[in-house]
Design a protein around this motif. Structure first.
Motif, PDB file in Angstrom:
ATOM      1  N   UNK A 184       0.578  -0.558 -13.379  1.00  0.00           N
ATOM      2  CA  UNK A 184       1.508  -0.412 -12.256  1.00  0.00           C
ATOM      3  C   UNK A 184       1.251  -1.498 -11.214  1.00  0.00           C
ATOM      4  N   UNK A 185      -0.034  -1.745 -10.941  1.00  0.00           N
ATOM      5  CA  UNK A 185      -0.390  -2.793  -9.965  1.00  0.00           C
ATOM      6  C   UNK A 185       0.099  -4.159 -10.438  1.00  0.00           C
ATOM      7  N   UNK A 186      -0.141  -4.465 -11.731  1.00  0.00           N
ATOM      8  CA  UNK A 186       0.240  -5.789 -12.236  1.00  0.00           C
ATOM      9  C   UNK A 186       1.751  -5.994 -12.105  1.00  0.00           C
ATOM     10  N   UNK A 187       2.526  -4.952 -12.425  1.00  0.00           N
ATOM     11  CA  UNK A 187       3.983  -5.090 -12.327  1.00  0.00           C
ATOM     12  C   UNK A 187       4.398  -5.338 -10.874  1.00  0.00           C
TER      13      UNK A 187
ATOM     14  N   UNK B  11       4.582 -13.249 -15.881  1.00  0.00           N
ATOM     15  CA  UNK B  11       4.807 -13.046 -17.316  1.00  0.00           C
ATOM     16  C   UNK B  11       4.147 -11.740 -17.762  1.00  0.00           C
ATOM     17  N   UNK B  12       2.914 -11.497 -17.287  1.00  0.00           N
ATOM     18  CA  UNK B  12       2.220 -10.248 -17.625  1.00  0.00           C
ATOM     19  C   UNK B  12       3.053  -9.043 -17.185  1.00  0.00           C
ATOM     20  N   UNK B  13       3.626  -9.139 -15.996  1.00  0.00           N
ATOM     21  CA  UNK B  13       4.429  -8.033 -15.473  1.00  0.00           C
ATOM     22  C   UNK B  13       5.643  -7.784 -16.367  1.00  0.00           C
TER      23      UNK B  13
ATOM     24  N   UNK C 142       7.827   2.987  -6.343  1.00  0.00           N
ATOM     25  CA  UNK C 142       8.782   3.433  -5.332  1.00  0.00           C
ATOM     26  C   UNK C 142       8.274   3.091  -3.934  1.00  0.00           C
ATOM     27  N   UNK C 143       6.995   3.400  -3.656  1.00  0.00           N
ATOM     28  CA  UNK C 143       6.504   3.200  -2.293  1.00  0.00           C
ATOM     29  C   UNK C 143       6.313   1.716  -1.977  1.00  0.00           C
ATOM     30  N   UNK C 144       5.861   0.941  -2.963  1.00  0.00           N
ATOM     31  CA  UNK C 144       5.618  -0.481  -2.707  1.00  0.00           C
ATOM     32  C   UNK C 144       6.882  -1.306  -2.900  1.00  0.00           C
ATOM     33  N   UNK C 145       7.430  -1.285  -4.114  1.00  0.00           N
ATOM     34  CA  UNK C 145       8.554  -2.175  -4.413  1.00  0.00           C
ATOM     35  C   UNK C 145       9.811  -1.783  -3.652  1.00  0.00           C
ATOM     36  N   UNK C 146      10.061  -0.486  -3.559  1.00  0.00           N
ATOM     37  CA  UNK C 146      11.335  -0.074  -2.983  1.00  0.00           C
ATOM     38  C   UNK C 146      11.227   0.163  -1.471  1.00  0.00           C
TER      39      UNK C 146
END
Lengths: 399, 317
Positions: free
Chosen positions: A348-351, A26-28, A56-60
């Motif tokens: 950015x980390x939380x998302x 939810x926070x994200x 980009x580096x983490x999620x993608x």
């Protein structure tokens, strides 16, 4: 319990861990909404020198690599038809589907004009490597949804089940072909940044490196997932099945290691490995702990044990995490030379973490309501009888 | 039973056909090489492009060019940026270029043969002959026009920022504070150039430090100036932009080593798209062949599997 829910009823248990995950998710989502209003500058630490960051580096990049378990399993189980791995195929492919969902979500919030995301479909920048990545990832997501249709239609929209069953062969083949292309192209993306990336990574064989590591990390991810999911889903990890997969993975890693060394030798970069710089040390860590040790583990007797498999899985996944983040390391030296710097913001980390939580919750919900971890096809149960004997013994030995 | 088998065979045959067709189609696509690719880098077009020659020793740092740029492109006055000195900008990572500032003047004070010299450099997009940004853009939002300028169309842009990393000179900026952001870079006054006029920055330069014209003419002019040692200036025998990144539309000559003024002297002289575009041409062929191979394997393994199952059933009975 699994039987009950899979056969009709819907349900989702809220444990404390799941509530925490829901909170982060939810926070994200709140941060994403803020980002849509104030722009990327207000939420992230990105800047003109560091246009790509954690998302980009983490999620993608990492998301696509770690979701590689889907296509490698589809290839081994459904195309090569190695039946003994059939039991893990569904969970591996579901994880992959959710992984790609995460990737697309991550991309969606990272691009500036998200409402233009469809644009490349009609305005073909076909000279761009990103065009291929875009096309393959979006098509593959659709293919994975259709593949999941086979599972979903066992419970909902049952009339469509036959359609899904007959279209599976085509879906599976496209579903192996597309990831092969975009896994390698994700690496090729960096090849246009000539002179910016550290020569330890910037090589003409970058696509092959990305492809091989994404394939090899599949079994490692499955080994971790089955253990993480074993408690909430009451399902024991199948050690002999995983052992076989890990050996395949180890073989791929060995090929990767040899190719990588030949490449470094040909380009005269052997010396740079031991230059003692931050980049070279990160490279040694990536290759040593993330490739060499897993190879040794995969071909030792430890691979049959629970601990050995966990070590192999964690090190291999860690190695791939490093290999993708090292694209950042390799670029960082150049980008920071101008005096710029970047470290992800808390938001950015939380998302990024929140998106992983969303995927985990979705996985648990689907696994508790559809047949994912149990082998469904009766025909296979007959064939698998011989193999089933082995895990049964293993389980009793463990106990 | 027989009917079933025939149906199976049929579907298998059509499947193989499909796979073969896919391979052929992919190969054809690959050989045609996406006609657009060849179009984008036509050699004779590039000889006629317009360019600007920057004579660094002639610049006195009046910054008329940066003001003219703001005025003709409707970019607002940015108090924070304008308050900086040229020297401060020269020490910044971004050289004073931000999303609403397409060109900037930076000051460098290198020590040459024991003397400290002051040199002003004008920064803006180099308008490469083979732009990496345009090649990297997957939505065709960046394109090289026949006249020379590399222009951006926000209407097509997705906002992925791949162009920023692909740019060999790190020129492209982003509107980080906008909720709907685009990228930002010099457009080389594309309308003015198309109408046969000079870019506005060139038109206001009081020192003749900027000169606009055909690229091949300007290269000749640059060589003449280097050879003549005009006004007692001893130029370095290097035209920055002649070969850098495969050639650019902005050319620089100077009497102080380029490296002392933060020029990227280690940049490749090969056109950057030539690194990745062959890969893209190969992709359809590889994809289609791989699909055909997969289909072949699928057919073989499933036939074997079917046979084994049949045997099992028979022995069970």
């Amino acid at each position: 319990m699994q039987e009950e829910t899979a056969r009709g009823k819907w349900g989702f248990r809220f444990t404390p861990v799941r509530l925490v995950m829901l909170g982060i998710a939810v926070a994200a989502i709140v941060i994403v909404l803020v980002r849509l209003v104030v722009g990327l500058g207000g939420v992230t630490n990105l800047n003109d020198q560091w246009p790509w960051g954690l998302w980009i580096y983490f999620d993608v990049l990492l998301g696509v690599a770690l979701a590689g378990g889907g296509y490698s399993t589809a290839f081994i189980v459904h195309v090569l038809k190695v039946d003994k791995y059939h039991s893990i195929a569904r969970s591996a492919m579901l994880t992959s589907l959710l992984g790609y969902l995460l990737v697309v979500l991550g991309l969606f919030i990272d691009v500036g004009q998200w409402f233009n995301a469809w644009r490349p479909f009609v305005s073909w920048g076909h000279h761009s490597v990103l065009f291929e990545v875009f096309l393959c990832v979006s098509l593959y997501l659709i293919v994975q949804f259709l593949e999941f249709g086979e599972i979903a239609s066992e419970k909902i929209f049952k009339r469509t089940h036959k359609f899904f069953l007959t279209s599976m062969p085509i879906l599976l083949i496209i579903g192996v072909m597309l990831p092969t292309l975009h896994q390698s192209s994700l690496g090729e993306l960096f090849f246009i940044m000539q002179g910016k990336l550290d020569p330890l990574w910037l090589s003409p064989i970058i696509p092959i490196c990305f492809l091989l590591t994404s394939f090899a990390v599949g079994p490692a991810m499955i080994a971790i997932e089955t253990r993480l999911a074993s408690r909430p889903l009451h399902h024991k990890p199948d050690l002999p099945v995983l052992k076989g997969l890990i050996k395949i993975s180890g073989g791929i890693l060995l090929i990767y290691f040899v190719i990588k060394m030949i490449d470094l030798g040909v380009r005269g970069q052997f010396g740079n490995m031991f230059a003692g710089t931050f980049a070279s040390n990160m490279f040694l860590l990536e290759i040593g702990a993330g490739v060499l040790i897993p190879i040794l583990l995969a071909f030792s007797r430890a691979v049959a044990t629970n601990a050995g498999q966990i070590w192999f899985a964690c090190l291999t996944v860690g190695g791939v995490v490093l290999s993708r983040f090292n694209m950042m390391t390799g670029l960082g030296g150049y980008l920071n030379a101008s005096g710029a710097h970047y470290f992800p913001s808390v938001m950015e980390f939380i998302v990024s973490i929140g998106f992983v939580c969303i995927a985990c919750l979705l996985y648990l919900f689907i696994a508790e309501n559809f047949v994912i971890v149990d082998d469904h096809a009766q025909g296979h149960e007959v064939e698998l009888k011989e193999d089933v004997g082995v895990p049964a013994q293993q389980v009793t030995m463990d106990n | 039973m027989k009917k079933e088998e025939r149906a199976k065979k049929l579907s298998r045959r059509s499947f193989v056909k499909l796979a073969g067709g896919a391979t052929l189609a992919g190969t054809a696509l690959g050989i045609a090489g996406f006609p657009g690719l060849a179009q984008a880098v036509k050699a004779d077009d590039l000889e006629k492009v317009k360019a600007v020659l920057v004579d660094i020793p002639k610049c006195i740092g009046c910054e008329s060019c940066t003001v003219a740029c703001k005025v003709s492109n409707n970019k607002g006055f940015n108090q924070k940026e304008q308050a900086k000195t040229a020297k401060e900008r020269g020490e910044e990572p971004g050289k004073g270029l931000v999303s609403d500032t397409w060109t900037s003047i930076t000051l460098y004070e290198p020590v040459i043969k024991g003397n400290t010299v002051r040199r002003f450099v004008k920064n803006q997009c180099f308008h490469c002959q083979h732009p990496a940004c345009a090649s990297a853009c997957f939505a065709k939002a960046l394109q090289k026009t026949p006249d020379g300028p590399v222009v951006y169309d926000q209407y097509l842009c997705v906002g992925c920022r791949y162009c920023m990393l692909a740019c060999p000179f790190d020129i492209i900026r982003y509107e980080w504070e906008q909720s709907i952001p685009g990228i930002s870079k010099c457009q080389m006054c594309v309308e003015r150039v198309e109408a046969g006029e000079t870019p506005s920055c060139v038109s206001v330069c009081p020192q003749g430090a900027l000169r606009f014209g055909d690229r091949d003419e300007l290269l000749k002019e640059a060589r003449t100036r280097i050879a003549a040692k005009e006004d007692g200036v001893s130029y370095i025998n290097h035209i920055f932009g002649e070969n850098e990144a495969g050639g650019t539309s902005w050319l620089y000559i100077t009497d102080v080593p380029f490296k002392e003024m933060r020029f990227r002297t280690d940049v490749t002289t090969k056109a950057l798209p030539s690194y990745t575009e062959p890969y893209m041409r190969m992709t359809p062929i590889i994809g289609a062949s791989w699909a055909a191979i997969l289909a072949g394997i699928y057919v073989v393994t499933h036939r074997k599997h079917g046979k084994a199952q049949k045997k099992n059933n028979e022995s069970d009975q």
